[in-house]
Design a protein around this motif. Structure first.
Motif, PDB file in Angstrom:
ATOM      1  N   TYR A 128     -17.317  -8.044  54.206  1.00 35.64           N
ATOM      2  CA  TYR A 128     -16.135  -7.773  55.025  1.00 35.64           C
ATOM      3  C   TYR A 128     -16.422  -7.909  56.519  1.00 35.64           C
ATOM      4  O   TYR A 128     -15.529  -7.721  57.344  1.00 35.64           O
ATOM      5  CB  TYR A 128     -15.572  -6.377  54.717  1.00 35.64           C
ATOM      6  N   GLY A 129     -17.657  -8.201  56.868  1.00 35.05           N
ATOM      7  CA  GLY A 129     -17.978  -8.435  58.270  1.00 35.05           C
ATOM      8  C   GLY A 129     -18.055  -7.190  59.119  1.00 35.05           C
ATOM      9  O   GLY A 129     -17.915  -7.262  60.343  1.00 35.05           O
ATOM     10  N   ILE A 130     -18.279  -6.040  58.484  1.00 37.94           N
ATOM     11  CA  ILE A 130     -18.407  -4.829  59.282  1.00 37.94           C
ATOM     12  C   ILE A 130     -19.818  -4.738  59.861  1.00 37.94           C
ATOM     13  O   ILE A 130     -20.716  -5.490  59.474  1.00 37.94           O
ATOM     14  CB  ILE A 130     -18.051  -3.556  58.479  1.00 37.94           C
ATOM     15  N   LYS A 131     -20.003  -3.816  60.798  1.00 36.24           N
ATOM     16  CA  LYS A 131     -21.262  -3.719  61.517  1.00 36.24           C
ATOM     17  C   LYS A 131     -22.350  -3.038  60.692  1.00 36.24           C
ATOM     18  O   LYS A 131     -23.484  -3.490  60.636  1.00 36.24           O
ATOM     19  CB  LYS A 131     -21.006  -2.898  62.794  1.00 36.24           C
ATOM     20  N   ARG A 132     -22.003  -1.955  60.038  1.00 41.75           N
ATOM     21  CA  ARG A 132     -23.037  -1.085  59.476  1.00 41.75           C
ATOM     22  C   ARG A 132     -22.478  -0.235  58.345  1.00 41.75           C
ATOM     23  O   ARG A 132     -21.288   0.062  58.317  1.00 41.75           O
ATOM     24  CB  ARG A 132     -23.521  -0.162  60.612  1.00 41.75           C
ATOM     25  N   VAL A 133     -23.350   0.165  57.431  1.00 39.91           N
ATOM     26  CA  VAL A 133     -22.976   1.195  56.455  1.00 39.91           C
ATOM     27  C   VAL A 133     -23.964   2.346  56.534  1.00 39.91           C
ATOM     28  O   VAL A 133     -25.122   2.164  56.926  1.00 39.91           O
ATOM     29  CB  VAL A 133     -22.946   0.669  54.995  1.00 39.91           C
ATOM     30  N   CYS A 134     -23.508   3.523  56.172  1.00 38.10           N
ATOM     31  CA  CYS A 134     -24.359   4.713  56.115  1.00 38.10           C
ATOM     32  C   CYS A 134     -24.587   5.050  54.643  1.00 38.10           C
ATOM     33  O   CYS A 134     -23.633   5.207  53.875  1.00 38.10           O
ATOM     34  CB  CYS A 134     -23.677   5.891  56.802  1.00 38.10           C
ATOM     35  N   LEU A 135     -25.840   5.175  54.277  1.00 36.50           N
ATOM     36  CA  LEU A 135     -26.159   5.437  52.877  1.00 36.50           C
ATOM     37  C   LEU A 135     -25.882   6.893  52.511  1.00 36.50           C
ATOM     38  O   LEU A 135     -25.959   7.788  53.361  1.00 36.50           O
ATOM     39  CB  LEU A 135     -27.630   5.112  52.598  1.00 36.50           C
ATOM     40  N   ALA A 136     -25.607   7.098  51.231  1.00 37.54           N
ATOM     41  CA  ALA A 136     -25.429   8.461  50.717  1.00 37.54           C
ATOM     42  C   ALA A 136     -26.729   9.232  50.882  1.00 37.54           C
ATOM     43  O   ALA A 136     -27.818   8.658  50.854  1.00 37.54           O
ATOM     44  CB  ALA A 136     -25.019   8.423  49.247  1.00 37.54           C
TER      45      ALA A 136
END
Lengths: 311, 421
Positions: A128-136
């Motif tokens: 989706y072209g987002i910058k970052r994800v935060c893991l659980a």
């Protein structure tokens, strides 16, 4: 460099904290479980101060959005788009759609707290072209390393801080006081309270605010001894959460992590030989909340496992 | 059982479907095993959801092998009903393997949809180009139309809405999406936003999002303030847990709002519960659809459900943010009702002898209601109980024992026998 992201406890804290790479700023109406409330006006004042120190600003927009709140979230996005910000943290997929019309998708940081637990989910959101994800927070260090090693996109983990483990839409403390016919509702709303389960001893902080009721772990997560694992497996950032901390305590915690990371980049062997030292520094901080490894070495039981007791 | 006081939503503000455009919604029931699946369908469910051995929450109720699923699908399709399989875990790295094969197998069996929450499972299902529909589980806690449309645009057919929504909110979402909308109407409630709770992980090491939920929200807690003062009175714990949901009074509103599927929760429940709850909602939906403009929900439906429901119920968030009346305080555990005595296996019209399977202790002289699909009911008193070899018994003592009794009216397999209160 492994980035240190801090959710600050006050404006004064931000003034004093040169030791991190980014701040999470937000209004409690739009962000969840924030250590301090910053209005847009205040955020506008803070941005130039931290930018001068080459620090980044991430806006917290991670509330769960009910239908009637869509329009104000949309409006908020349109207001923050002109600000010099580096990221927008969201927890509801509605934001991913709303951000498109303001060209903000590439600034989005997805933190749904519990839902990013495998590398395929990370890949899904990278599309989706987002910058970052935060893991659980509920996965192991091995899982974090495996996900990081696939380095699909920027990945953030909780570095140090309280772990939220429950979010109800309901005003559970107010409800309980009403049930007891207790007049003084102010005694429980927006207060720092804690729970003890009848057969246990851990103290779980509980907080009721406009988003409902949150319950937190008895121990903070501490990862100061695993920063090498993070760095060597392409983890982008660690988050140090200011919730339930005062300015001084949070500042001292951030300093320890900053020193540890600096040591690593000076020489990994220096960092590795200093691990006990960092722990001692943390332990000696006045008023620091008790901390442990969280789930880093504690694999939760999958229902299909042996000995799960749930068959 | 208690029905908490009803706060009606402001229906006049709701955009609703005109009476002549009302579509009959699907009644979706849980099935913890094949017998329950058959009972649910015979008693009026349009679809059932079941758990396979992999990728599914509700560990103890997820025991359908692929062969079981095949048998369930065949039975369901013969009766014009659908089968959905829950693959609703939030997967960890080690759970990723074998998904393609599993989903392909479900698809070739003829399963009608999977219910899933993990983006990997959702996207795998999509990329395999299966005939099965993709339903987004309530574990994604979807509370607005943009999030619904995120998944609809991705290829999901249906979204199971969060249990935090009021009827007003549901109606508004309906106006803004083409996705099928599924709403919970009955059964256990998460008090946390579903999928966002890790109490169980933290307190018991059991992963709530991978089928291990220990229901820690239903435990007893002491509440303290910052200064370590106990705020809980001596005789009363603090509790987080919610009463079960019972949406009987709101079914007409949900149908007017345009909801496509009404879901009953409870894959752990007994066949008695399933049969009773399903047939009451079946009748309620049918009665409403017959004359939507004049239909009134009467206490009849609530009283019928009470015959199988032993837990305190409430209307959840349907009428707005839950108050203390929707909470569960100082309730130790639910006691199953003892009224369910036996299930009918067979009936011989010539001899009027019914072959039945025992489910609770009973003796001759007990007044019974024999209950069948479409709320068919007959009453009698059992005068004698025999075992399979027609030896006279003084009581039906043994669980699942096959027994013979005389019934002066025709009954069918899967009819239920319960004690008249």
């Amino acid at each position: 460099m492994l980035e240190i992201v801090v959710s600050p406890t006050s404006k004064q804290f931000i003034d004093r904290c040169e030791y991190c790479d980014a701040f999470i700023l937000g209004e409690q109406h739009f962000g969840l479980r924030l250590a301090a409330n910053f209005t847009l006006t205040e955020i506008k004042e803070i941005i130039p101060i931290v930018k001068k120190r080459k620090q980044k600003v991430y806006i917290a927009l991670n509330r769960i959005i009910h239908e009637d709140h869509l329009s104000e979230v949309d409006e908020y996005l349109s207001e923050i788009r002109s600000l010099d910000i580096d990221g927008i943290i969201f927890g509801d997929l509605a934001v991913l759609r709303l951000a498109r019309k303001y060209n903000l998708v590439e600034k989005l940081i997805y933190n749904p707290e519990t839902l990013i637990t495998n590398y395929e989910t990370v890949r899904f959101f990278s599309n989706y072209g987002i910058k970052r994800v935060c893991l659980a927070k509920e996965i192991t260090l091995d899982d974090i390393k495996l996900i990081g090693s696939k380095h699909r996109l920027e990945i953030e983990v909780l570095g140090h801080g309280v772990m939220n483990m429950f979010h109800s839409y309901r005003d559970l403390l107010t409800n309980y006081y009403r049930f007891l016919k207790h007049a003084n509702l102010e005694e429980v709303r927006n207060q720092e309270l804690y729970l003890i389960e009848e057969h246990r001893t851990d103290k779980y902080p509980i907080l009721e605010d406009e988003h409902g009721t949150h319950v937190f772990s008895g121990y903070d997560l501490c990862t100061v001894n695993y920063l090498d694992d993070f760095i060597e497996n392409n983890i982008t950032a660690i988050r140090i959460d200011g919730l339930f901390k005062d300015d001084d305590t949070l500042l001292e915690i951030v300093k320890v992590y900053q020193k540890a990371i600096k040591d690593y980049y000076d020489a990994p062997s220096l960092y590795k030989s200093n691990k006990e030292h960092y722990l001692n520094l943390l332990k000696n901080i006045p008023r620091i909340r008790p901390f442990n490894d969280g789930f880093l070495f504690k694999k939760t039981i999958y229902k299909g496992d042996e000995n799960s007791g749930s068959k | 059982m208690m029905v908490s006081c009803l706060r009606k939503p402001s229906i006049k503000e709701m955009k609703t479907v005109a009476p002549n455009n009302l579509k009959k919604p699907e009644l979706l029931a849980p099935a913890g095993d094949l017998e329950k699946l058959k009972v649910a369908i015979l008693y009026g469910a349009d679809a059932v959801f079941i758990g396979g051995k992999e990728f599914s929450l509700r560990a103890r109720a997820s025991n359908f092998t692929l062969d079981d699923i095949r048998e369930g699908v065949e039975f369901a399709h013969e009766h014009g009903a659908k089968v959905y399989v829950t693959t609703n875990i939030i997967a960890h790295n080690e759970n990723l393997r074998g998904l393609d094969e599993y989903l392909t197998a479900l698809d070739s069996i003829g399963v009608d949809a999977i219910i899933c929450a993990d983006p990997f499972i959702i996207s795998t299902a999509k990329n395999l180009n299966l005939n099965m529909e993709i339903h987004i589980s309530t574990q994604q806690s979807i509370t607005n139309s943009e999030a619904v449309n995120f998944w609809y645009d991705f290829g999901a057919h249906r979204v199971v809405l969060a249990r935090e929504l009021s009827i007003d909110e549901i109606a508004k979402i309906r106006q803004k999406t083409k996705a099928d909308l599924e709403v919970f109407i009955h059964g256990g409630m998460c008090v946390s936003y579903s999928g966002r709770c890790t109490l169980s992980n933290n307190m018991t090491d059991r992963d709530a999002n991978r089928g291990g939920c220990a229901h820690s929200c239903r435990w007893n807690y002491w509440l303290y303030n910052k200064n370590n003062q106990l705020l809980t009175p001596e005789n009363s714990f603090f509790n987080l847990g919610s009463k079960d949901l019972m949406a009987v009074k709101y079914i007409p509103d949900l149908l007017r709002a345009g909801v496509n599927s009404l879901k009953i929760e409870g894959r752990m429940k007994t066949i008695h519960y399933i049969a009773t709850v399903v047939s009451v909602y079946r009748k309620l939906i049918d009665d409403f659809m017959e004359d939507p403009e004049h239909f009134q929900v009467t206490n009849f439906y609530v009283e019928e459900i009470a015959k199988a429901e032993s837990r305190l119920t409430s209307t959840g968030a349907l009428a707005g943010k839950p108050t203390y009346q929707e909470q569960l305080y100082n309730v130790r555990s639910d006691t199953p009702t003892q009224e369910f005595l036996a299930m009918v296996l067979d009936y011989d019209e010539n001899t009027q002898i019914a072959t039945i399977e025992q489910r609770n202790h009973f003796k001759p002289g007990v007044e019974i209601e024999v209950y069948g699909p479409k709320m068919r009911k007959n009453y009698t008193i059992i005068d004698a109980i025999y075992d399979e070899s027609f030896n006279l018994l003084d009581a039906a003592r043994h669980p699942r024992q096959i027994l013979k009794i005389k019934l002066p009216f025709k009954v069918e397999p899967y009819d239920l026998i319960r004690k008249v209160r």
